[in-house]
Design a protein around this motif. Structure first.
Motif, mmCIF file in Angstrom:
data_model
loop_
_atom_site.group_PDB
_atom_site.id
_atom_site.type_symbol
_atom_site.label_atom_id
_atom_site.label_comp_id
_atom_site.label_asym_id
_atom_site.label_seq_id
_atom_site.Cartn_x
_atom_site.Cartn_y
_atom_site.Cartn_z
ATOM 1 N N GLY A 1 -15.117 -12.827 -36.225
ATOM 2 C CA GLY A 1 -14.203 -12.250 -35.249
ATOM 3 C C GLY A 1 -14.712 -11.009 -34.542
ATOM 4 O O GLY A 1 -14.042 -10.475 -33.663
ATOM 5 N N ILE A 2 -15.880 -10.561 -34.891
ATOM 6 C CA ILE A 2 -16.410 -9.344 -34.272
ATOM 7 C C ILE A 2 -16.616 -9.550 -32.779
ATOM 8 O O ILE A 2 -16.228 -8.707 -31.964
ATOM 9 N N CYS A 3 -17.207 -10.663 -32.395
ATOM 10 C CA CYS A 3 -17.533 -10.887 -30.975
ATOM 11 C C CYS A 3 -16.302 -10.838 -30.089
ATOM 12 O O CYS A 3 -16.305 -10.180 -29.056
ATOM 13 N N TRP A 4 -15.240 -11.539 -30.450
ATOM 14 C CA TRP A 4 -14.080 -11.545 -29.580
ATOM 15 C C TRP A 4 -13.301 -10.243 -29.661
ATOM 16 O O TRP A 4 -12.594 -9.891 -28.739
ATOM 17 N N SER A 5 -13.476 -9.471 -30.721
ATOM 18 C CA SER A 5 -12.777 -8.184 -30.787
ATOM 19 C C SER A 5 -13.500 -7.085 -30.004
ATOM 20 O O SER A 5 -12.863 -6.147 -29.544
ATOM 21 N N VAL A 6 -14.816 -7.193 -29.830
ATOM 22 C CA VAL A 6 -15.553 -6.163 -29.090
ATOM 23 C C VAL A 6 -15.719 -6.496 -27.609
ATOM 24 O O VAL A 6 -16.105 -5.627 -26.826
ATOM 25 N N CYS A 7 -15.421 -7.700 -27.204
ATOM 26 C CA CYS A 7 -15.600 -8.101 -25.798
ATOM 27 C C CYS A 7 -14.538 -7.446 -24.912
ATOM 28 O O CYS A 7 -13.340 -7.676 -25.103
ATOM 29 N N PRO A 8 -14.970 -6.640 -23.930
ATOM 30 C CA PRO A 8 -13.999 -5.969 -23.065
ATOM 31 C C PRO A 8 -13.347 -6.878 -22.028
ATOM 32 O O PRO A 8 -12.371 -6.499 -21.391
ATOM 33 N N LYS A 9 -13.852 -8.090 -21.868
ATOM 34 C CA LYS A 9 -13.345 -9.014 -20.845
ATOM 35 C C LYS A 9 -12.677 -10.260 -21.427
ATOM 36 O O LYS A 9 -12.364 -11.186 -20.693
ATOM 37 N N ALA B 1 -13.100 -16.250 -27.913
ATOM 38 C CA ALA B 1 -11.910 -16.352 -28.749
ATOM 39 C C ALA B 1 -12.254 -17.206 -29.952
ATOM 40 O O ALA B 1 -13.294 -17.859 -29.996
ATOM 41 N N GLY B 2 -11.364 -17.222 -30.905
ATOM 42 C CA GLY B 2 -11.568 -18.053 -32.073
ATOM 43 C C GLY B 2 -10.552 -17.729 -33.145
ATOM 44 O O GLY B 2 -9.620 -16.953 -32.923
ATOM 45 N N GLU B 3 -10.741 -18.328 -34.288
ATOM 46 C CA GLU B 3 -9.912 -18.060 -35.452
ATOM 47 C C GLU B 3 -10.824 -17.610 -36.567
ATOM 48 O O GLU B 3 -11.948 -18.107 -36.688
ATOM 49 N N LEU B 4 -10.356 -16.672 -37.372
ATOM 50 C CA LEU B 4 -11.184 -16.215 -38.479
ATOM 51 C C LEU B 4 -11.608 -17.391 -39.337
ATOM 52 O O LEU B 4 -10.822 -18.286 -39.629
ATOM 53 N N ARG B 5 -12.854 -17.395 -39.696
ATOM 54 C CA ARG B 5 -13.515 -18.446 -40.477
ATOM 55 C C ARG B 5 -13.724 -19.711 -39.669
ATOM 56 O O ARG B 5 -14.156 -20.719 -40.181
ATOM 57 N N GLY B 6 -13.402 -19.672 -38.388
ATOM 58 C CA GLY B 6 -13.685 -20.781 -37.483
ATOM 59 C C GLY B 6 -14.942 -20.430 -36.698
ATOM 60 O O GLY B 6 -15.703 -19.561 -37.092
ATOM 61 N N CYS C 1 -22.498 -7.269 -20.796
ATOM 62 C CA CYS C 1 -22.533 -5.960 -21.462
ATOM 63 C C CYS C 1 -23.255 -6.046 -22.805
ATOM 64 O O CYS C 1 -23.612 -5.028 -23.383
ATOM 65 N N PHE C 2 -23.435 -7.256 -23.318
ATOM 66 C CA PHE C 2 -24.139 -7.555 -24.553
ATOM 67 C C PHE C 2 -23.418 -7.062 -25.814
ATOM 68 O O PHE C 2 -23.994 -7.063 -26.898
ATOM 69 N N SER C 3 -22.170 -6.649 -25.711
ATOM 70 C CA SER C 3 -21.427 -6.182 -26.889
ATOM 71 C C SER C 3 -21.325 -7.266 -27.956
ATOM 72 O O SER C 3 -21.528 -7.003 -29.138
ATOM 73 N N CYS C 4 -21.010 -8.475 -27.537
ATOM 74 C CA CYS C 4 -20.875 -9.568 -28.509
ATOM 75 C C CYS C 4 -22.215 -9.878 -29.167
ATOM 76 O O CYS C 4 -22.311 -9.993 -30.386
#
Length: 68
Positions: A16-24, A28-33, A46-49
């Motif tokens: 879940g890190i990628c979708w939580s740090v993306c400013p745009k 998306a996803g579900e934890l453990r998915g 921005c390369f955050s993900c």
């Protein structure tokens, strides 16, 4: 679209890190998915993900359309 973004399913652990740090809200996803690109046109490279992915499952590539 300013960038192309790809998630490597085999490497994604669904943390879940990628979708939580993306400013745009590009990902998306579900934890453990597996993370999914849901709004690729909003990616502005921005390369955050990519930089925060613990398994290197995300690749962001700027597109040439960014420059006139």
């Amino acid at each position: 679209m300013l960038a192309s973004i790809k998630v490597i399913d085999e490497k994604c652990i669904g943390c879940g890190i990628c979708w939580s740090v993306c400013p745009k809200a590009v990902l998306a996803g579900e934890l453990r998915g597996v993370a999914r690109v849901i709004n690729g046109n909003a990616c502005h490279a921005c390369f955050s993900c990519q930089n925060n992915c613990p398994t290197n499952a995300i690749y962001v590539s700027p597109t040439s359309s960014r420059f006139p």
